[in-house]
Design a protein around this motif. Structure first.
Motif, short mmCIF file in Angstrom:
data_model
loop_
_atom_site.label_atom_id
_atom_site.label_comp_id
_atom_site.label_asym_id
_atom_site.label_seq_id
_atom_site.Cartn_x
_atom_site.Cartn_y
_atom_site.Cartn_z
N TYR A 1 0.86 -1.19 0.00
CA TYR A 1 0.00 0.00 0.00
C TYR A 1 0.89 1.24 0.00
CZ TYR A 1 -3.22 -3.60 1.74
OH TYR A 1 -3.95 -4.74 1.90
N PHE A 2 0.62 2.20 -0.92
CA PHE A 2 1.60 3.29 -1.03
C PHE A 2 1.02 4.70 -1.11
CE2 PHE A 2 0.68 1.93 -5.39
CZ PHE A 2 0.55 3.13 -6.09
N ALA A 3 -0.29 4.87 -1.16
CA ALA A 3 -0.83 6.23 -1.24
C ALA A 3 -2.33 6.21 -1.01
CB ALA A 3 -0.52 6.86 -2.60
N VAL A 4 -2.87 7.40 -0.73
CA VAL A 4 -4.32 7.58 -0.64
C VAL A 4 -4.73 8.67 -1.62
CG1 VAL A 4 -4.55 6.86 1.76
CG2 VAL A 4 -4.08 9.26 1.24
N ALA A 5 -6.01 8.68 -1.98
CA ALA A 5 -6.58 9.72 -2.82
C ALA A 5 -8.09 9.62 -2.69
CB ALA A 5 -6.15 9.55 -4.28
N LYS A 6 -8.79 10.52 -3.34
CA LYS A 6 -10.26 10.53 -3.28
C LYS A 6 -10.80 10.55 -4.71
CE LYS A 6 -12.36 12.96 -0.11
NZ LYS A 6 -12.94 14.10 0.65
N ILE A 7 -11.83 9.74 -4.96
CA ILE A 7 -12.45 9.70 -6.29
C ILE A 7 -13.49 10.82 -6.40
CG2 ILE A 7 -13.88 8.37 -7.89
CD1 ILE A 7 -12.67 5.84 -6.78
N ARG A 8 -13.36 11.65 -7.44
CA ARG A 8 -14.32 12.72 -7.66
C ARG A 8 -15.51 12.24 -8.48
NH1 ARG A 8 -12.52 17.91 -11.03
NH2 ARG A 8 -12.80 16.41 -12.73
#
Length: 307
Positions: free
Chosen positions: A53-60
């Motif tokens: 696991y290497f990052a987070v983000a948010k789906i628009r």
């Protein structure tokens, strides 16, 4: 809304740009749509590399991929992408961090959900992964890294009580996380001068510069960053320096920057120093944005005092 894990491979046939868009087939459309408006965690499968696991983000939003039947794009919320300070392993003490990937005795499952490129992620598993990758006290860790006696964290003394998602949206926290990743990627050297300078306490003098500022649609991805000394950072932000279309030749606004300054501040070959990991190289798209929107756009025609 539901949180998701998205599998990402750097050499995949799918055209992903983790801080911008995620490309996936129709079979994952239902799950991806459920994730709109919520956070996702990026995961590198075993065959693609060691990161886990290497990052987070948010789906628009999710849209059909133009011109490609059966493919869809998850558009990432601008400014939401944040790499983990340290990649999170797939297994901790021999057990998966995701409940769906574990047998009843806690051992790893094989096949099935493990192979899904898009999978739902319970809130508890999301918090567990993020807490390992982006610890609540990251700001304190950075502040005391070179000065154990450093203080100034009274306001953040109870940071652990904040929800994980609130931490991910705090600009001061994100700035620290971005700075740590960018400086580490460039081995604490200025990408333009090549110098690695430290003060008397061992603290690196190099700074982390956003190529495209966050307020202008840029992200906290390492590929949107350059490690630069203070003076070079100032010059870069004011359009006195940029990087050419080949993504390595340093451009100078020569009518604004004296020749002796150029000789002191640039690497002898005039080329950009890049990270050892090609996945961290600056994005051509971001560099193009800087050339077109910042380079040569000095706000004032008044002469600059170069000392």
């Amino acid at each position: 809304m539901v949180k998701l894990v998205l599998l990402h491979k750097a050499d995949s046939i799918y055209e992903d740009e983790p801080d911008v868009v995620y490309d996936f087939p129709r079979s994952y459309l239902k799950a991806a749509r459920e994730g709109v408006g919520d956070w996702i965690v990026y995961y590198e499968p075993v065959k693609a590399g060691p990161r886990g696991y290497f990052a987070v983000a948010k789906i628009r939003t999710v849209i059909p991929k133009p011109g490609v039947e059966g493919r869809f794009l998850a558009i990432i919320e601008p400014g939401s992408y944040l790499p983990f300070d340290r990649e999170v392993p797939r297994l901790v003490n021999g057990r998966p961090l995701e409940v769906s990937l574990a047998e009843s005795d806690g051992s790893p499952r094989k096949g099935g959900a493990v192979q899904r490129a898009v999978r739902r992620l319970p809130e508890a598993d999301f918090a567990k992964i993020v807490n390992l990758g982006l610890p609540y006290d990251l700001e304190r860790q950075e502040e005391t890294r070179y000065d154990p006696a450093a203080g100034g964290f009274a306001e953040d003394a109870l940071a652990f009580q904040r929800p994980v998602t609130e931490r991910l949206t705090r600009r001061p926290y994100r700035d620290v996380a971005f700075r740590r990743k960018v400086r580490e990627a460039y081995d604490y050297r200025c990408a333009i001068s090549g110098l690695r300078l430290r003060n008397g306490g061992g603290r690196p003098e190099v700074q982390a510069a956003h190529i495209r500022p966050v307020e202008k649609g840029g992200s906290d991805f390492v590929r949107n960053g350059l490690a630069l000394s203070g003076t070079v950072h100032w010059m870069f932000d004011r359009g006195l320096i940029s990087v050419a279309e080949d993504c390595e030749t340093i451009l100078i606004s020569r009518n604004k920057v004296p020749g002796d300054v150029i000789q002191r501040l640039l690497r002898p070959d005039g080329k950009l120093l890049k990270p050892s990991d090609a996945r961290d190289w600056p994005s051509p798209v971001n560099l193009q944005w800087h050339r077109e929107n910042v380079f040569g756009q000095v706000l004032s025609d008044a002469p600059i005092d170069w000392g």
